[in-house]
Design an enzyme around this catalytic site. Structure first.
Site, PDB file in Angstrom:
ATOM      1  N   ASP A  89      81.556  33.878 -65.421  1.00  0.00           N
ATOM      2  CA  ASP A  89      81.458  35.183 -66.831  1.00  0.00           C
ATOM      3  C   ASP A  89      82.258  35.929 -65.941  1.00  0.00           C
ATOM      4  O   ASP A  89      81.501  36.352 -65.263  1.00  0.00           O
ATOM      5  CB  ASP A  89      79.876  35.076 -67.270  1.00  0.00           C
ATOM      6  CG  ASP A  89      80.382  35.300 -68.453  1.00  0.00           C
ATOM      7  OD1 ASP A  89      81.461  36.471 -68.195  1.00  0.00           O
ATOM      8  OD2 ASP A  89      79.229  35.870 -69.211  1.00  0.00           O
ATOM      9  N   ASN A 109      93.192  35.011 -65.446  1.00  0.00           N
ATOM     10  CA  ASN A 109      93.707  34.373 -67.584  1.00  0.00           C
ATOM     11  C   ASN A 109      92.510  34.107 -68.436  1.00  0.00           C
ATOM     12  O   ASN A 109      93.086  34.715 -69.231  1.00  0.00           O
ATOM     13  CB  ASN A 109      94.159  32.616 -66.881  1.00  0.00           C
ATOM     14  CG  ASN A 109      94.188  31.524 -68.113  1.00  0.00           C
ATOM     15  OD1 ASN A 109      95.202  32.335 -68.828  1.00  0.00           O
ATOM     16  ND2 ASN A 109      93.063  31.201 -68.454  1.00  0.00           N
ATOM     17  N   ALA A 110      91.251  34.222 -68.004  1.00  0.00           N
ATOM     18  CA  ALA A 110      90.480  34.066 -68.933  1.00  0.00           C
ATOM     19  C   ALA A 110      90.388  35.624 -69.912  1.00  0.00           C
ATOM     20  O   ALA A 110      90.477  36.354 -69.509  1.00  0.00           O
ATOM     21  CB  ALA A 110      89.118  34.060 -68.347  1.00  0.00           C
ATOM     22  N   GLY A 111      90.222  34.733 -71.561  1.00  0.00           N
ATOM     23  CA  GLY A 111      89.634  36.214 -72.807  1.00  0.00           C
ATOM     24  C   GLY A 111      89.425  35.934 -73.540  1.00  0.00           C
ATOM     25  O   GLY A 111      88.964  34.161 -74.052  1.00  0.00           O
ATOM     26  N   SER A 121      99.344  38.866 -72.402  1.00  0.00           N
ATOM     27  CA  SER A 121     100.444  38.574 -73.702  1.00  0.00           C
ATOM     28  C   SER A 121     101.148  39.308 -74.471  1.00  0.00           C
ATOM     29  O   SER A 121     100.309  41.410 -73.930  1.00  0.00           O
ATOM     30  CB  SER A 121      99.102  38.690 -74.665  1.00  0.00           C
ATOM     31  OG  SER A 121      98.649  39.146 -75.259  1.00  0.00           O
ATOM     32  N   TYR A 159      90.930  43.584 -79.304  1.00  0.00           N
ATOM     33  CA  TYR A 159      92.103  43.243 -78.274  1.00  0.00           C
ATOM     34  C   TYR A 159      92.895  43.714 -77.794  1.00  0.00           C
ATOM     35  O   TYR A 159      93.388  43.480 -76.566  1.00  0.00           O
ATOM     36  CB  TYR A 159      92.119  41.432 -79.044  1.00  0.00           C
ATOM     37  CG  TYR A 159      93.118  40.999 -78.202  1.00  0.00           C
ATOM     38  CD1 TYR A 159      93.175  39.982 -77.662  1.00  0.00           C
ATOM     39  CD2 TYR A 159      94.694  40.450 -78.925  1.00  0.00           C
ATOM     40  CE1 TYR A 159      93.993  38.632 -77.276  1.00  0.00           C
ATOM     41  CE2 TYR A 159      95.165  40.038 -78.442  1.00  0.00           C
ATOM     42  CZ  TYR A 159      95.388  39.082 -77.173  1.00  0.00           C
ATOM     43  OH  TYR A 159      96.103  38.336 -76.558  1.00  0.00           O
ATOM     44  N   ALA A 205      92.981  46.701 -76.957  1.00  0.00           N
ATOM     45  CA  ALA A 205      92.395  47.645 -76.259  1.00  0.00           C
ATOM     46  C   ALA A 205      92.269  47.446 -75.369  1.00  0.00           C
ATOM     47  O   ALA A 205      92.795  48.038 -73.754  1.00  0.00           O
ATOM     48  CB  ALA A 205      90.728  48.673 -76.650  1.00  0.00           C
ATOM     49  N   SER A 206      92.052  46.028 -74.818  1.00  0.00           N
ATOM     50  CA  SER A 206      91.786  45.372 -73.575  1.00  0.00           C
ATOM     51  C   SER A 206      93.061  45.401 -72.827  1.00  0.00           C
ATOM     52  O   SER A 206      92.264  45.179 -71.789  1.00  0.00           O
ATOM     53  CB  SER A 206      90.854  43.964 -73.956  1.00  0.00           C
ATOM     54  OG  SER A 206      91.269  43.536 -74.333  1.00  0.00           O
ATOM     55  N   LYS A 207      93.847  44.783 -73.036  1.00  0.00           N
ATOM     56  CA  LYS A 207      95.551  44.139 -73.482  1.00  0.00           C
ATOM     57  C   LYS A 207      96.038  45.420 -72.883  1.00  0.00           C
ATOM     58  O   LYS A 207      96.606  45.427 -72.056  1.00  0.00           O
ATOM     59  CB  LYS A 207      95.996  43.330 -74.835  1.00  0.00           C
ATOM     60  CG  LYS A 207      95.182  42.093 -74.273  1.00  0.00           C
ATOM     61  CD  LYS A 207      95.325  40.848 -73.386  1.00  0.00           C
ATOM     62  CE  LYS A 207      94.710  39.908 -74.011  1.00  0.00           C
ATOM     63  NZ  LYS A 207      94.482  38.540 -73.139  1.00  0.00           N
TER      64      LYS A 207
END
Length: 333
Positions: free
Chosen positions: A69, A96-98, A148, A161, A163-165
């Site tokens: 995790d 890559n995990a998201g 992305s 999503y 905000a994280s990117k």
């Protein structure tokens, strides 16, 4: 004399891939396996991860799997330790995990919002923090971040999503400066458009819409091949499809117009939605259901290009009209 088959520059290299149990991660694992790389595959779901490993071993790759995790720092440090032990080095690390969620921001459970940030942003940060000391000791290594196009322009009703990117892009560009005195250490970013992967089926959903990948969307295997290409020839940033290039440039020049137009469209779709049941998807627990590479798309592939082209033209006209109206150059007759 028969020509000898050219050996890939990735042959025998140690490659770590997070989120390798399905979708883009699974396609990426297969792409590196075909190059003869030694793989260390990580995800939260053990069964699907094992399936990916079995496929990769058929190409002759040495494969190690580790249930991980990435939102938990200790899991990531253990992943780096196990990966290093495989061949006493780590050559490539693929972030890559998201996870993602759609719906009105204030209607999403706060634990879902928090976990999106923990997985997407902190997960990438944990990985960089774990592998950079290895790279610096080796004086060589490539960290590839699959971000992305959401790292450049907001996804309407996907606030956490987005905000994280945006945060990942900030991390990448800062680290690129920090390692600029190491000529053989590279921090790379890819900004792809929508993918026809199973990822959309695992999303948390509080929008009422039955989710499927909208057009234009692209084959995850093509993105995986682009990740391999970047591994062989590292670049600071890459835009693997035409949509990501168009979207970034349009948003650069018309940010307000695109934000408002895309949000208005989503509001209309949500209003007309068939109100499917809310779900937390794979945000708080490992993915279930479709663990293949491919996922559901809104349109069949033969109609996608036609509709996508019409959509781009329509968006361009909308941007032009909004801009003319804003500057006062468009007046009613």
């Amino acid at each position: 004399m028969k020509d000898k088959k050219k050996v890939s520059s990735l042959f025998g290299k140690t490659v770590v891939i997070t989120g390798a149990s399905s979708g883009i991660g699974k396609a990426t694992a297969e792409a590196f396996a075909k190059e003869g790389a030694n793989l260390v595959l990580a995800s939260r779901g053990e069964e699907a991860l094992t399936t990916t490993a079995e496929v990769c071993r058929r190409f002759g790759s040495v494969v190690l799997t580790l249930v991980t995790d990435i939102s938990i720092p200790e899991d990531v440090y253990q992943l780096a330790e196990k990966a290093f032990a495989l061949n006493n080095r780590i050559d490539y690390w693929i972030n890559n995990a998201g996870v993602l969620s759609f719906g009105k921001f204030e209607e999403m459970p706060i634990e879902v919002i928090d976990q999106i940030i923990k997985t997407n942003l902190l997960g990438y940060i944990h990985s960089a923090h774990a592998v950079l000391p290895v790279f610096k000791k080796q004086k060589k290594g490539v960290l590839i971040n699959n971000i992305s196009i959401g790292g450049w322009m907001p996804a309407p009703y996907g606030t956490a999503y987005t905000a994280s990117k945006f945060g990942i892009r900030g991390m990448v560009e800062t680290l690129q400066g920090e390692v600029s005195d190491y000529p053989d250490i590279h921090i790379c970013a890819l900004y792809p458009g929508f993918q026809k992967s199973s990822g959309i089926e695992h999303a948390a959903n509080y929008s009422g819409i039955k989710l499927s990948t909208p057009p234009p969307s692209f084959d995850p295997r093509d993105l995986a091949n682009n990740i391999v290409k970047v591994a062989k020839n590292p670049v600071n940033s890459a835009y693997p499809d035409w949509f990501s290039i168009v979207a970034k440039n349009l948003y650069t020049f018309f940010p307000g117009t695109i934000r408002n137009a895309s949000s208005s469209l989503m509001r209309f779709i949500i209003k007309k939605a068939n109100h499917v049941k809310d779900t937390e998807g794979n945000v708080l627990k490992p993915s279930k259901g479709n663990m293949d590479i491919d996922g559901k798309t809104l349109l069949s592939s033969e109609n996608t290009l036609k509709i996508a082209s019409a959509g781009i033209v329509s968006l361009g006209i909308m941007v032009l009209l909004f801009s003319l109206k804003k500057t006062g150059k468009l007046r009613p007759i």
